[in-house]
Design an enzyme around this catalytic site. Structure first.
Site, PDB file in Angstrom:
ATOM      1  N   ARG A  44       0.847  -1.196   0.000  1.00  0.00           N
ATOM      2  CA  ARG A  44       0.000   0.000   0.000  1.00  0.00           C
ATOM      3  C   ARG A  44       0.878   1.240   0.000  1.00  0.00           C
ATOM      4  O   ARG A  44       2.017   1.208   0.423  1.00  0.00           O
ATOM      5  CB  ARG A  44      -0.916   0.015   1.230  1.00  0.00           C
ATOM      6  CG  ARG A  44      -2.018  -1.026   1.204  1.00  0.00           C
ATOM      7  CD  ARG A  44      -2.935  -0.885   2.410  1.00  0.00           C
ATOM      8  NE  ARG A  44      -3.679   0.358   2.374  1.00  0.00           N
ATOM      9  CZ  ARG A  44      -3.653   1.299   3.313  1.00  0.00           C
ATOM     10  NH1 ARG A  44      -2.911   1.134   4.402  1.00  0.00           N
ATOM     11  NH2 ARG A  44      -4.363   2.389   3.191  1.00  0.00           N
ATOM     12  N   LYS A  97       2.913  -7.279  12.308  1.00  0.00           N
ATOM     13  CA  LYS A  97       2.227  -7.539  11.032  1.00  0.00           C
ATOM     14  C   LYS A  97       2.593  -8.921  10.475  1.00  0.00           C
ATOM     15  O   LYS A  97       3.761  -9.236  10.285  1.00  0.00           O
ATOM     16  CB  LYS A  97       2.621  -6.440  10.038  1.00  0.00           C
ATOM     17  CG  LYS A  97       1.968  -6.567   8.674  1.00  0.00           C
ATOM     18  CD  LYS A  97       1.985  -5.231   7.978  1.00  0.00           C
ATOM     19  CE  LYS A  97       1.694  -5.335   6.508  1.00  0.00           C
ATOM     20  NZ  LYS A  97       1.507  -4.035   5.879  1.00  0.00           N
ATOM     21  N   ARG A 141      -1.672   4.675  12.674  1.00  0.00           N
ATOM     22  CA  ARG A 141      -0.593   4.324  13.598  1.00  0.00           C
ATOM     23  C   ARG A 141      -1.070   4.499  15.028  1.00  0.00           C
ATOM     24  O   ARG A 141      -1.818   5.442  15.304  1.00  0.00           O
ATOM     25  CB  ARG A 141       0.604   5.253  13.427  1.00  0.00           C
ATOM     26  CG  ARG A 141       1.193   5.136  12.060  1.00  0.00           C
ATOM     27  CD  ARG A 141       2.067   6.313  11.717  1.00  0.00           C
ATOM     28  NE  ARG A 141       2.360   6.205  10.298  1.00  0.00           N
ATOM     29  CZ  ARG A 141       3.546   6.396   9.767  1.00  0.00           C
ATOM     30  NH1 ARG A 141       4.556   6.767  10.511  1.00  0.00           N
ATOM     31  NH2 ARG A 141       3.745   6.256   8.484  1.00  0.00           N
TER      32      ARG A 141
END
Ligand code: BTN
Length: 273
Positions: free
Chosen positions: A65, A130, A266
């Site tokens: 992204r 992640k 974030r």
């Protein structure tokens, strides 16, 4: 793009894992390509009623992204894209990004991964790190409506010394499962089956039908976050998502609706996983 004996075997194994659902899919598994998303965006298969899937051992220019690169390792990653056709009048495509993340999370939960969380719009995290990246791109100009190319990259076994540019907190499935990682064909088949189920729900009921399942896994529910665009940043409390899949950010001036696009979320005071 080329197939080898090894990728032909991976393709056959995926079809075997799909079982009765195999006829719904056209599976290609190649040794190398530039990017599975790029390949399917440049040459989007017409709607023949099946879902076309391209998996690759290596991507020479894997994309993430916001113009980022996506790194992957043969055997250490599962990287694939699939094309989903939606008839005209299907609910707002913004929600699709979230649907893709939810489908991957639910498929991984069936393999015993616990503590999976979703970071809006569609990162899949374990323990704040992640595990999966997802890139959804829309291809227009199709006879019956819209095609979405959903690209998914899963870290299976990261090299020990890996450093991923602009990202902290990256993990892999080996760590999440404490050892044994399912085979890539088994994983691919499970994710495709779940995507098919959730895309059908989405096409008929829109994102509201899946919102609660997404919210249950929201990594930042009621936590302070910052939304970063290229030149702007907005801070507030993550108040969940709305019926279109937009993020709701409670700020000093009221609740703002943030649509998935060129922004990233974030945790306040932290860096983006
Ligand atoms: C992100 O987290 O920024 C999204 C990463 C998406 C990576 C996948 S790997 C398969 C597909 N092909 C690409 O070039 N990107 C997606």
């Amino acid at each position: 793009m080329s197939a080898t004996h090894a990728t032909a075997a991976l393709r056959s194994a995926t079809i075997a894992h799909l079982g009765a659902q195999a006829p719904h899919f056209v599976i290609d598994w190649v040794d190398e390509c530039v990017s599975t998303n790029t390949a399917l965006m440049e040459n989007t298969p017409a709607d023949d009623g099946r879902v076309h899937v391209l998996a690759a051992e290596r991507q020479s220019a894997g994309r993430g992204r916001r113009g980022r690169q996506w790194q992957s390792w043969p055997d250490g990653s599962l990287t694939f894209s699939s094309v989903w056709h939606f008839a005209r009048g299907t609910p707002a495509p913004a929600g699709l990004s979230l649907v893709a993340g939810l489908a991957v999370a639910q498929a991984l939960e069936r393999f015993g991964v616990v503590g999976l969380q979703l970071k809006w719009p569609n990162d899949v995290l374990v323990n704040d790190e992640k595990l999966v990246g997802i890139l959804v791109e829309l291809s227009t100009g199709h006879a019956r409506g819209l095609a979405a190319v959903i690209g998914i990259g899963i870290n299976l076994r990261l090299p020990p010394d890996v450093r991923i540019e602009a990202q902290t907190g990256v993990t892999d499935l080996a760590r999440a499962l404490d050892g044994d990682v399912p085979s890539r064909p088994a994983l691919l088949a499970a994710i495709l089956a779940e995507l098919e189920r959730l895309c059908a729900t989405y096409a008929s009921g829109g994102f509201p039908a899946l919102k609660e399942a997404w919210e249950q896994r929201n990594a930042f529910a009621e936590l302070p976050v910052r939304i970063c665009g290229d030149h702007t940043a907005l801070e507030g409390i993550c108040a969940g998502v709305d019926d279109d899949g937009a993020l709701l950010l409670r700020t000093d001036t009221g609740v703002q609706r943030i649509l998935a696009g060129d922004v990233s979320l974030r945790p306040l005071g932290g860096e983006a996983p």
